[in-house]
Design a protein around this motif. Structure first.
Motif, PDB file in Angstrom:
ATOM      1  N   THR A 111       9.301  -4.083  -6.055  1.00  0.00           N
ATOM      2  CA  THR A 111       9.039  -2.855  -5.505  1.00  0.00           C
ATOM      3  C   THR A 111       8.217  -2.761  -4.428  1.00  0.00           C
ATOM      4  O   THR A 111       7.485  -3.535  -4.332  1.00  0.00           O
ATOM      5  CB  THR A 111       8.847  -1.749  -6.520  1.00  0.00           C
ATOM      6  OG1 THR A 111       8.898  -0.508  -5.979  1.00  0.00           O
ATOM      7  CG2 THR A 111       7.297  -2.042  -6.830  1.00  0.00           C
ATOM      8  N   GLN A 112       8.270  -1.884  -3.594  1.00  0.00           N
ATOM      9  CA  GLN A 112       7.586  -1.797  -2.191  1.00  0.00           C
ATOM     10  C   GLN A 112       7.489  -0.265  -1.848  1.00  0.00           C
ATOM     11  O   GLN A 112       8.322   0.655  -2.242  1.00  0.00           O
ATOM     12  CB  GLN A 112       8.170  -2.634  -1.297  1.00  0.00           C
ATOM     13  CG  GLN A 112       9.361  -2.023  -0.336  1.00  0.00           C
ATOM     14  CD  GLN A 112       9.650  -2.788   0.640  1.00  0.00           C
ATOM     15  OE1 GLN A 112       9.584  -4.170   0.643  1.00  0.00           O
ATOM     16  NE2 GLN A 112      10.256  -2.162   1.813  1.00  0.00           N
ATOM     17  N   ILE A 113       6.098  -0.234  -1.036  1.00  0.00           N
ATOM     18  CA  ILE A 113       6.202   1.279  -0.540  1.00  0.00           C
ATOM     19  C   ILE A 113       6.118   0.866   1.079  1.00  0.00           C
ATOM     20  O   ILE A 113       5.861   0.022   1.416  1.00  0.00           O
ATOM     21  CB  ILE A 113       5.062   2.010  -0.988  1.00  0.00           C
ATOM     22  CG1 ILE A 113       3.692   1.258  -0.661  1.00  0.00           C
ATOM     23  CG2 ILE A 113       4.985   2.597  -2.273  1.00  0.00           C
ATOM     24  CD1 ILE A 113       2.417   1.650  -0.926  1.00  0.00           C
ATOM     25  N   ASN A 114       6.419   1.847   1.780  1.00  0.00           N
ATOM     26  CA  ASN A 114       6.432   1.918   3.128  1.00  0.00           C
ATOM     27  C   ASN A 114       5.588   2.919   3.839  1.00  0.00           C
ATOM     28  O   ASN A 114       5.011   3.675   3.201  1.00  0.00           O
ATOM     29  CB  ASN A 114       8.043   2.110   3.754  1.00  0.00           C
ATOM     30  CG  ASN A 114       8.926   1.060   3.542  1.00  0.00           C
ATOM     31  OD1 ASN A 114       8.606  -0.013   3.458  1.00  0.00           O
ATOM     32  ND2 ASN A 114       9.890   1.460   2.868  1.00  0.00           N
ATOM     33  N   GLY A 115       5.205   2.822   5.140  1.00  0.00           N
ATOM     34  CA  GLY A 115       4.369   3.866   5.811  1.00  0.00           C
ATOM     35  C   GLY A 115       2.870   3.655   5.369  1.00  0.00           C
ATOM     36  O   GLY A 115       2.072   4.589   5.591  1.00  0.00           O
ATOM     37  N   VAL A 116       2.511   2.108   4.866  1.00  0.00           N
ATOM     38  CA  VAL A 116       0.978   2.083   4.748  1.00  0.00           C
ATOM     39  C   VAL A 116       0.699   0.636   5.513  1.00  0.00           C
ATOM     40  O   VAL A 116       1.705  -0.217   5.536  1.00  0.00           O
ATOM     41  CB  VAL A 116       0.750   1.750   3.297  1.00  0.00           C
ATOM     42  CG1 VAL A 116       0.784   3.252   2.479  1.00  0.00           C
ATOM     43  CG2 VAL A 116       1.809   0.980   2.507  1.00  0.00           C
ATOM     44  N   SER A 117      -0.563   0.616   5.615  1.00  0.00           N
ATOM     45  CA  SER A 117      -0.930  -0.594   6.608  1.00  0.00           C
ATOM     46  C   SER A 117      -2.312  -1.155   5.967  1.00  0.00           C
ATOM     47  O   SER A 117      -3.021  -0.434   5.744  1.00  0.00           O
ATOM     48  CB  SER A 117      -1.174  -0.326   7.942  1.00  0.00           C
ATOM     49  OG  SER A 117      -1.622  -1.644   8.622  1.00  0.00           O
ATOM     50  N   ILE A 118      -2.251  -2.434   5.607  1.00  0.00           N
ATOM     51  CA  ILE A 118      -3.274  -3.248   5.108  1.00  0.00           C
ATOM     52  C   ILE A 118      -4.546  -3.009   6.227  1.00  0.00           C
ATOM     53  O   ILE A 118      -5.786  -3.206   6.006  1.00  0.00           O
ATOM     54  CB  ILE A 118      -3.192  -4.529   4.830  1.00  0.00           C
ATOM     55  CG1 ILE A 118      -4.569  -5.247   3.820  1.00  0.00           C
ATOM     56  CG2 ILE A 118      -2.932  -5.613   5.899  1.00  0.00           C
ATOM     57  CD1 ILE A 118      -4.091  -6.395   3.353  1.00  0.00           C
ATOM     58  N   PHE A 119      -4.108  -2.799   7.576  1.00  0.00           N
ATOM     59  CA  PHE A 119      -5.003  -2.793   8.687  1.00  0.00           C
ATOM     60  C   PHE A 119      -5.810  -1.405   8.868  1.00  0.00           C
ATOM     61  O   PHE A 119      -6.337  -1.113   9.685  1.00  0.00           O
ATOM     62  CB  PHE A 119      -4.227  -3.310  10.031  1.00  0.00           C
ATOM     63  CG  PHE A 119      -3.831  -4.812   9.788  1.00  0.00           C
ATOM     64  CD1 PHE A 119      -4.507  -5.776   9.444  1.00  0.00           C
ATOM     65  CD2 PHE A 119      -2.384  -4.992   9.941  1.00  0.00           C
ATOM     66  CE1 PHE A 119      -4.028  -7.170   9.250  1.00  0.00           C
ATOM     67  CE2 PHE A 119      -1.805  -6.092   9.439  1.00  0.00           C
ATOM     68  CZ  PHE A 119      -2.620  -7.308   9.290  1.00  0.00           C
ATOM     69  N   ASN A 120      -5.225  -0.437   8.145  1.00  0.00           N
ATOM     70  CA  ASN A 120      -5.818   0.693   8.111  1.00  0.00           C
ATOM     71  C   ASN A 120      -6.409   1.062   6.690  1.00  0.00           C
ATOM     72  O   ASN A 120      -5.925   1.232   5.876  1.00  0.00           O
ATOM     73  CB  ASN A 120      -4.731   1.794   8.329  1.00  0.00           C
ATOM     74  CG  ASN A 120      -5.154   3.275   8.348  1.00  0.00           C
ATOM     75  OD1 ASN A 120      -6.372   3.379   8.283  1.00  0.00           O
ATOM     76  ND2 ASN A 120      -4.265   4.259   8.712  1.00  0.00           N
ATOM     77  N   ARG A 121      -7.999   1.111   7.030  1.00  0.00           N
ATOM     78  CA  ARG A 121      -8.770   1.163   6.025  1.00  0.00           C
ATOM     79  C   ARG A 121      -8.408   2.527   5.065  1.00  0.00           C
ATOM     80  O   ARG A 121      -8.869   2.637   3.978  1.00  0.00           O
ATOM     81  CB  ARG A 121     -10.238   1.276   6.117  1.00  0.00           C
ATOM     82  CG  ARG A 121     -10.548  -0.348   6.393  1.00  0.00           C
ATOM     83  CD  ARG A 121     -12.207  -0.173   6.812  1.00  0.00           C
ATOM     84  NE  ARG A 121     -12.462  -1.558   7.331  1.00  0.00           N
ATOM     85  CZ  ARG A 121     -13.296  -2.384   6.261  1.00  0.00           C
ATOM     86  NH1 ARG A 121     -13.351  -1.839   5.041  1.00  0.00           N
ATOM     87  NH2 ARG A 121     -13.579  -3.505   6.911  1.00  0.00           N
ATOM     88  N   ASP A 122      -8.039   3.690   5.744  1.00  0.00           N
ATOM     89  CA  ASP A 122      -7.725   4.850   5.139  1.00  0.00           C
ATOM     90  C   ASP A 122      -6.518   4.790   4.203  1.00  0.00           C
ATOM     91  O   ASP A 122      -6.249   5.518   3.279  1.00  0.00           O
ATOM     92  CB  ASP A 122      -7.291   5.978   6.200  1.00  0.00           C
ATOM     93  CG  ASP A 122      -8.570   6.482   7.058  1.00  0.00           C
ATOM     94  OD1 ASP A 122      -9.674   6.438   6.592  1.00  0.00           O
ATOM     95  OD2 ASP A 122      -8.271   6.859   8.074  1.00  0.00           O
TER      96      ASP A 122
END
Length: 153
Positions: A111-122
């Motif tokens: 499963t996956q989620i979109n719209g998130v980034s490991i490069f954004n600490r938030d």
């Protein structure tokens, strides 16, 4: 945009943070476990968590080099599909024979989620909230299901 070194450092920091956060959680057997590098005990069968620039995924990855054996593993998981769905409390994607980022043939249940980034600490709390319950659920599933795979070792 991050340099290769900065991106690598951010990834490492995220996974270290996640590992420290989840470390107090015992395995289904009540043991201390390395959640980030989860060991299934079966070669070519991994529980993989991935976080990238625009998405994150968690899943079961079958990477046996023999496509026929890979398919046997996949079929065994299909036999346990209801048990897996019950442990996860959600349905995942099932893909037999796809290519990974290196061009190697693998099979995945994920499963996956979109719209998130490991490069954004938030986004890190969202990523941790995504990974934690699912890796714990996979461990609970694996605690009972692993014996079904003994013949395929």
């Amino acid at each position: 945009m991050y340099s290769k070194e900065q991106a690598s450092q951010l990834r490492q920091t995220f996974w270290t943070t996640f590992g420290q956060y989840i470390a107090p959680q015992p395995s289904a057997e009540g043991l201390k476990i390395n959640w980030v590098n989860y060991k299934t005990g079966i070669k070519y069968l991994n529980f993989r968590m991935q976080a990238e620039n625009r998405s994150a995924s968690i899943g079961i990855e079958i990477s046996h080099p023999d496509a026929g054996i890979q398919e046997l593993f996949f079929e065994q998981f299909k036999e346990l599909r209801l048990v897996l769905a019950d442990a996860l409390n959600e349905d995942w994607e099932w893909v037999l024979h796809t290519n990974d980022e290196y061009g190697k043939t693998i099979s995945r249940i994920y499963t996956q989620i979109n719209g998130v980034s490991i490069f954004n600490r938030d986004d890190w709390p969202t990523l941790i909230s995504f990974f934690k319950p699912r890796i714990i659920a996979l461990d609970e599933f694996w605690d009972t299901a692993k014996y079904s795979f003994d013949a395929l070792k």
